[in-house]
Write a protein that holds these residues in place. Structure first.
Motif, PDB file in Angstrom:
ATOM      1  N   ARG A 118       0.732  -1.162   0.134  1.00 20.69           N
ATOM      2  CA  ARG A 118       0.035   0.055   0.031  1.00 20.69           C
ATOM      3  C   ARG A 118       1.030   1.205  -0.125  1.00 20.69           C
ATOM      4  O   ARG A 118       0.624   2.209  -0.870  1.00 20.69           O
ATOM      5  CB  ARG A 118      -0.981   0.038   1.211  1.00 20.69           C
ATOM      6  N   ALA A 119       2.168   1.141   0.838  1.00 22.00           N
ATOM      7  CA  ALA A 119       2.699   2.404   0.767  1.00 22.00           C
ATOM      8  C   ALA A 119       3.348   2.664  -0.505  1.00 22.00           C
ATOM      9  O   ALA A 119       3.586   3.748  -0.762  1.00 22.00           O
ATOM     10  CB  ALA A 119       4.100   2.104   1.826  1.00 22.00           C
ATOM     11  N   GLU A 120       3.817   1.774  -1.476  1.00 32.88           N
ATOM     12  CA  GLU A 120       4.283   1.918  -2.867  1.00 32.88           C
ATOM     13  C   GLU A 120       3.307   2.495  -3.659  1.00 32.88           C
ATOM     14  O   GLU A 120       3.571   3.571  -4.310  1.00 32.88           O
ATOM     15  CB  GLU A 120       4.683   0.392  -3.239  1.00 32.88           C
ATOM     16  N   VAL A 121       2.210   2.087  -3.476  1.00 31.91           N
ATOM     17  CA  VAL A 121       1.130   2.622  -4.512  1.00 31.91           C
ATOM     18  C   VAL A 121       0.566   4.098  -3.841  1.00 31.91           C
ATOM     19  O   VAL A 121       0.613   5.080  -4.619  1.00 31.91           O
ATOM     20  CB  VAL A 121      -0.322   1.831  -4.428  1.00 31.91           C
ATOM     21  N   GLU A 122       0.803   4.481  -2.696  1.00 34.04           N
ATOM     22  CA  GLU A 122       0.655   5.884  -2.211  1.00 34.04           C
ATOM     23  C   GLU A 122       1.863   6.700  -2.562  1.00 34.04           C
ATOM     24  O   GLU A 122       1.408   7.936  -2.773  1.00 34.04           O
ATOM     25  CB  GLU A 122       0.568   5.770  -0.743  1.00 34.04           C
ATOM     26  N   ARG A 123       2.960   6.037  -2.521  1.00 35.20           N
ATOM     27  CA  ARG A 123       3.960   6.876  -3.222  1.00 35.20           C
ATOM     28  C   ARG A 123       3.825   7.373  -4.582  1.00 35.20           C
ATOM     29  O   ARG A 123       4.087   8.600  -4.798  1.00 35.20           O
ATOM     30  CB  ARG A 123       5.570   6.170  -2.934  1.00 35.20           C
ATOM     31  N   ARG A 124       3.289   6.437  -5.451  1.00 36.32           N
ATOM     32  CA  ARG A 124       3.301   6.876  -6.907  1.00 36.32           C
ATOM     33  C   ARG A 124       2.097   7.788  -6.978  1.00 36.32           C
ATOM     34  O   ARG A 124       2.225   8.599  -8.038  1.00 36.32           O
ATOM     35  CB  ARG A 124       2.937   5.436  -7.617  1.00 36.32           C
ATOM     36  N   ILE A 125       1.047   7.546  -6.203  1.00 35.31           N
ATOM     37  CA  ILE A 125      -0.186   8.471  -6.313  1.00 35.31           C
ATOM     38  C   ILE A 125       0.539   9.879  -5.885  1.00 35.31           C
ATOM     39  O   ILE A 125       0.214  10.917  -6.484  1.00 35.31           O
ATOM     40  CB  ILE A 125      -1.235   8.285  -5.131  1.00 35.31           C
ATOM     41  N   ALA A 126       1.113   9.904  -4.875  1.00 33.00           N
ATOM     42  CA  ALA A 126       1.605  11.403  -4.371  1.00 33.00           C
ATOM     43  C   ALA A 126       2.708  12.190  -5.378  1.00 33.00           C
ATOM     44  O   ALA A 126       2.790  13.354  -5.495  1.00 33.00           O
ATOM     45  CB  ALA A 126       2.378  11.051  -2.907  1.00 33.00           C
ATOM     46  N   GLU A 127       3.679  11.135  -5.986  1.00 30.78           N
ATOM     47  CA  GLU A 127       4.476  11.545  -6.967  1.00 30.78           C
ATOM     48  C   GLU A 127       4.162  11.800  -8.235  1.00 30.78           C
ATOM     49  O   GLU A 127       4.720  12.872  -9.092  1.00 30.78           O
ATOM     50  CB  GLU A 127       5.813  10.795  -6.950  1.00 30.78           C
ATOM     51  N   VAL A 128       2.978  11.412  -8.835  1.00 29.03           N
ATOM     52  CA  VAL A 128       2.696  11.461 -10.070  1.00 29.03           C
ATOM     53  C   VAL A 128       1.202  11.961 -10.261  1.00 29.03           C
ATOM     54  O   VAL A 128       0.680  12.755 -10.950  1.00 29.03           O
ATOM     55  CB  VAL A 128       2.739  10.094 -10.922  1.00 29.03           C
ATOM     56  N   HIS A 129       0.271  11.086  -9.687  1.00 26.05           N
ATOM     57  CA  HIS A 129      -1.212  11.115 -10.127  1.00 26.05           C
ATOM     58  C   HIS A 129      -1.697  12.449  -9.431  1.00 26.05           C
ATOM     59  O   HIS A 129      -2.406  13.286  -9.908  1.00 26.05           O
ATOM     60  CB  HIS A 129      -1.907  10.082  -9.209  1.00 26.05           C
ATOM     61  N   ALA A 130      -1.365  12.809  -8.130  1.00 23.50           N
ATOM     62  CA  ALA A 130      -1.968  13.847  -7.381  1.00 23.50           C
ATOM     63  C   ALA A 130      -1.199  15.138  -8.195  1.00 23.50           C
ATOM     64  O   ALA A 130      -2.147  16.324  -8.198  1.00 23.50           O
ATOM     65  CB  ALA A 130      -1.541  14.005  -5.975  1.00 23.50           C
ATOM     66  N   PRO A 131       0.101  15.463  -8.458  1.00 21.00           N
ATOM     67  CA  PRO A 131       0.427  16.513  -9.112  1.00 21.00           C
ATOM     68  C   PRO A 131      -0.229  16.743 -10.599  1.00 21.00           C
ATOM     69  O   PRO A 131      -0.474  17.953 -10.737  1.00 21.00           O
ATOM     70  CB  PRO A 131       1.826  16.301  -9.195  1.00 21.00           C
ATOM     71  N   PHE A 132      -0.642  15.755 -11.179  1.00 16.55           N
ATOM     72  CA  PHE A 132      -1.134  15.729 -12.419  1.00 16.55           C
ATOM     73  C   PHE A 132      -2.449  16.373 -12.268  1.00 16.55           C
ATOM     74  O   PHE A 132      -2.829  17.289 -13.126  1.00 16.55           O
ATOM     75  CB  PHE A 132      -1.182  14.197 -13.165  1.00 16.55           C
ATOM     76  N   HIS A 133      -3.400  15.813 -11.486  1.00 16.43           N
ATOM     77  CA  HIS A 133      -4.663  16.433 -11.226  1.00 16.43           C
ATOM     78  C   HIS A 133      -4.679  17.949 -10.588  1.00 16.43           C
ATOM     79  O   HIS A 133      -5.434  18.728 -10.847  1.00 16.43           O
ATOM     80  CB  HIS A 133      -5.590  15.645 -10.450  1.00 16.43           C
ATOM     81  N   GLU A 134      -3.505  18.044  -9.569  1.00 15.82           N
ATOM     82  CA  GLU A 134      -3.609  19.364  -9.222  1.00 15.82           C
ATOM     83  C   GLU A 134      -3.300  20.403 -10.308  1.00 15.82           C
ATOM     84  O   GLU A 134      -3.882  21.651 -10.434  1.00 15.82           O
ATOM     85  CB  GLU A 134      -2.446  19.494  -8.229  1.00 15.82           C
TER      86      GLU A 134
END
Length: 260
Positions: free
Chosen positions: A110-126
Motif C-alpha cells: 500500500r505504501a508503494e502505491v501511495e508513493r506513486r499517487i503522491a509523486e505522479v497522480h496527485a500533481p497531475f490532477h492538481e
C-alpha cells in the motif's frame, strides 16, 4: 482551453521493468502511443497541456485513487468495493492485460502505491485543477480536452467524443465537437463505447463553467503498423488543434456558456 494526456508516458525506470514478468513489451502495451506528440499543433498554437510522463503501467492518472485491485495491493483498508475496471486488471495500478496476462512478479505494498499517487497522480490532477480554475476565472468558462487513443476495431468510428452522457460537459458542446470533426472528414460518435474516464469525471463541472471532453482516436488513423507515426499522423494532430482552437473560440464568444 486546456489539454490533458494521461496515458502516453514513456518513462520506464529499470526497477519498474525488472518487476514486470513480461518485461518492457508488456508494460508498453498499456500506452496510448504518441498521443502526447499528436498534441503538438495545439500546444504550438498556444493552448496549455498537462502531460503525464510516467508510464501508465506504473500509475494510471485516468483512474480514481480508490480504484484498486485488492488482489494486487497488500494492506488495503477494509470495505473497499473494487470497480469492474479494477477487477478486470485495469485499476489505478494495472494488474493484467488481455495480451500479456498478469503484469507483475509480486504484489505491491500500500505504501508503494501511495508513493506513486503522491509523486505522479496527485500533481497531475492538481495541475489540471489549477489551470482550469485560472481559465474559468479569466474567461468565465473553461474547456478540457482529455486526449487518448483506442485500438482499431472493425466497424468503429475513427473518433469517439465522451462527455459522461452530458455530465462532464454541456451536451451541445459535445455535439459541436462532433460536427467540427465530421466537417474535417472524420467519422465520429459520442459516448460509444467510451463515455469518459476519471479525468473528465473529476474535472468536468458544467454547472460551474468547466466542461471536459474525452477524445479517443483510432490508432490506425495515425500510426504505422510498426507503431511509428503513419501517413495520417499530421491529420490527427490537425484534428486536435482544430477542436482546441474552434471550441475555445466558441466558448470565448459565449459568456453564457457556464449557464447553458
Amino acid at each position: 482551453m486546456l489539454l490533458s494526456v494521461p496515458h502516453s508516458g514513456r518513462a520506464y525506470p529499470d526497477w519498474l521493468v525488472a518487476s514486470a514478468g513480461g518485461g518492457l513489451a508488456a508494460l508498453r502495451s498499456l500506452e496510448d502511443p504518441l498521443v502526447d506528440r499528436l498534441a503538438w499543433r495545439a500546444i504550438a498554437a498556444g493552448h496549455g497541456a498537462v502531460i503525464a510522463r510516467a508510464a501508465r503501467a506504473a500509475i494510471d492518472c485516468n483512474r480514481s485513487p480508490n480504484d484498486v485491485d485488492p488482489l494486487l495491493i497488500d494492506g488495503l483498508p477494509g470495505g473497499l468495493c473494487p470497480t469492474l475496471r479494477a477487477r478486470s486488471g485495469l485499476g489505478i495500478v494495472p494488474a493484467r492485460t488481455a495480451g500479456h496476462g498478469t503484469l507483475w512478479r509480486a504484489r505491491l505494498s500500500r505504501a508503494e502505491v501511495e508513493r506513486r499517487i503522491a509523486e505522479v497522480h496527485a500533481p497531475f490532477h492538481e495541475s489540471l485543477a489549477t489551470g482550469l480554475c485560472k481559465l474559468r476565472d479569466r474567461h468565465s468558462s473553461a474547456i478540457l480536452l482529455d486526449c487518448h487513443s483506442m485500438p482499431s476495431r472493425r466497424g468503429q468510428a475513427q473518433l469517439v467524443i465522451g462527455d459522461r452522457h452530458g455530465r462532464s460537459a454541456a451536451p451541445w458542446l459535445a455535439e459541436e465537437a462532433l460536427g467540427r470533426a465530421r466537417a474535417l472528414g472524420w467519422s465520429a460518435v459520442r459516448n460509444r463505447p467510451y463515455s469518459g474516464g476519471y479525468v473528465v469525471e473529476r474535472h468536468g463541472e458544467p454547472e460551474q463553467g468547466v466542461h471536459a471532453l474525452q477524445l479517443e482516436i483510432d490508432r490506425s488513423c495515425y500510426l504505422a503498423a510498426d507503431g511509428t507515426p503513419g501517413p495520417g499522423f499530421d491529420r490527427a494532430a490537425r484534428l486536435i488543434a482544430a477542436l482546441a482552437d474552434g471550441l475555445g473560440r466558441l466558448a470565448f464568444g459565449r459568456p453564457a456558456l457556464a449557464a447553458e
